[in-house]
Design an enzyme around this catalytic site. Sequence first.
Site, PDB file in Angstrom:
ATOM      1  N   HIS A  62      -6.211  70.774  26.476  1.00  0.00           N
ATOM      2  CA  HIS A  62      -4.713  70.720  26.486  1.00  0.00           C
ATOM      3  C   HIS A  62      -3.989  70.228  25.529  1.00  0.00           C
ATOM      4  CE1 HIS A  62      -1.184  70.454  29.048  1.00  0.00           C
ATOM      5  NE2 HIS A  62      -1.041  69.365  28.423  1.00  0.00           N
ATOM      6  N   ASP A 106       3.318  66.856  41.395  1.00  0.00           N
ATOM      7  CA  ASP A 106       3.557  66.779  40.081  1.00  0.00           C
ATOM      8  C   ASP A 106       4.869  67.795  39.751  1.00  0.00           C
ATOM      9  OD1 ASP A 106       3.487  66.538  37.165  1.00  0.00           O
ATOM     10  OD2 ASP A 106       3.136  68.424  37.088  1.00  0.00           O
ATOM     11  N   ARG A 159      12.353  64.431  36.770  1.00  0.00           N
ATOM     12  CA  ARG A 159      12.384  63.607  35.748  1.00  0.00           C
ATOM     13  C   ARG A 159      13.287  64.497  34.599  1.00  0.00           C
ATOM     14  NH1 ARG A 159       6.560  63.915  34.301  1.00  0.00           N
ATOM     15  NH2 ARG A 159       7.005  63.013  32.307  1.00  0.00           N
ATOM     16  N   SER A 211       1.169  63.279  34.896  1.00  0.00           N
ATOM     17  CA  SER A 211       1.478  64.631  35.117  1.00  0.00           C
ATOM     18  C   SER A 211       0.243  65.525  34.446  1.00  0.00           C
ATOM     19  CB  SER A 211       2.720  64.772  34.321  1.00  0.00           C
ATOM     20  OG  SER A 211       3.222  66.400  34.505  1.00  0.00           O
ATOM     21  N   LYS A 251      -3.203  67.415  36.813  1.00  0.00           N
ATOM     22  CA  LYS A 251      -3.555  68.818  36.754  1.00  0.00           C
ATOM     23  C   LYS A 251      -4.774  69.194  36.164  1.00  0.00           C
ATOM     24  CE  LYS A 251       0.749  69.356  35.109  1.00  0.00           C
ATOM     25  NZ  LYS A 251       2.071  69.484  34.612  1.00  0.00           N
TER      26      LYS A 251
HETATM   27  N1  URA Z   1       3.618  68.227  30.197  1.00  0.00           N
HETATM   28  C1  URA Z   1       3.378  67.972  31.567  1.00  0.00           C
HETATM   29  O1  URA Z   1       2.725  68.764  32.140  1.00  0.00           O
HETATM   30  N2  URA Z   1       3.932  67.060  32.138  1.00  0.00           N
HETATM   31  C2  URA Z   1       4.861  66.048  31.305  1.00  0.00           C
HETATM   32  O2  URA Z   1       5.118  65.174  31.938  1.00  0.00           O
HETATM   33  C3  URA Z   1       5.082  66.499  29.922  1.00  0.00           C
HETATM   34  C4  URA Z   1       4.513  67.408  29.401  1.00  0.00           C
END
Ligand code: URA
Length: 428
Positions: free
Chosen positions: A86, A165, A172, A187, A191
């Site tokens: 990621h 999320d 947010r 977050s 995932k």
């Molecule tokens: N990418 C995400 O998936 N979540 C965040 O909070 C920031 C970047």
Amino acid sequence: MADAHDAVEIIVAKRDGHELSDGQIDWMVDAYTRGAVADEQMAALAMAILLNGMHRREISRWTRAMIETGERMDFSGLSRPTSDKHSTGGVGDKITLPLAPLVAACGVAVPQLSGRGLGHTGGTLDKLESIPGWSCEVSYDAMIAQLESVGAVICAAGSTLAPADKKLYALRDVTGTVEAVPLIASSIMSKKIAEGTAALVLDVKVGSGAFMKDLDSARELARTMVDLGKDAGVPTVALLTDMSTPLGLTAGNAIEVQESLDVLAGGGPTDVVELTLVLAREMLTAAGRDDVDPAERLADGSAMDVWLAMITAQGGDVHAPLPRARESQVLPAPSSGVLTRLDALSVGLAAWRLGAGRARKEDLVQAGAGVVLHAKPGDEVSVGQPLLTLLTDEPDRFARAEEALEGAYEVGDGSREGTSPLLLDRVT
Ligand code: URA
């Protein structure tokens, strides 16, 4: 079902700097996702978290609670190990495109759930959608079949993966609480853990084109995410890499696909090749396959073979030409010397304004739009030679893109000051 708690009591506890209990966290995340806690209450808690932080136990529990709101994928039945990467996002970051097929060519399956771009950073799905016919929609069963037969899938995350999320991220975004490290880390990791990969490598970008502008905040984010991975039983390593200047020589969609094809064909810009190989080695080591050399699989064409199979499996026409922008405009070097600075954020903004990115989730992107770099920091340039080429289908976009690039580059007297190494740190 978690015990009932009082949202106000939880907000006040965090506002006053106290640790939240596991029960409070489980209840708050679940109740917010169900709609039993109001947006304004979760917004207040997010702000209290941003200001007062969270301990490792709290962040782990928060992440777990977010995972519990949705489904978890399970790839443990595959005949080969899985490993994923990621990136926290940057300008010209197309690494997933050559990396996923390369790692698959080395015998490790890559289940890559990707997103679309928003703002100045590009999205992997937007880039791949410039390939005629390619679809990001892959069902769970089809994903398992493709991982078994081809070894790599790059597709959209379904709405069932950590739904908390999705809701919290949107909140947010409009309440000034995106930057809280516990919330960014949970977050991303909720995932990735729900996605079911057995090992994870994080590419935490640092610099003007990244979320994290300085090394200290990037280290803090990396440390938090690596700890979350470990707490969830997913071996996780983070690399901190430079994003003060764009990665490679392209920022856009189709032009980044072409650059990725160049890498898979054995060429491509040095920094893209280097980062692809460094991340591939990390992913292979994390999956227990450090006996395979990814450089060999790149050179012998087997990574390209996996790419062709991966794109074809998702409906892409690998023989069709990639879309090209209708209009182009060249920005020449203002003087002769060494390019000492080329700012990532400005290039990202320019590509966005040219139509490569979107301002709202519903916007369409132009496949051919973007910015091509003809030099990188440290390269010698001659006055008048092309420095950047701007690409778009709509020529009235050039002026705003040029504005974004004002003051974005400097040609100096030969000093290479300001050019950073690509790999800045490693957090385990
Ligand atoms: N990418 C995400 O998936 N979540 C965040 O909070 C920031 C970047």
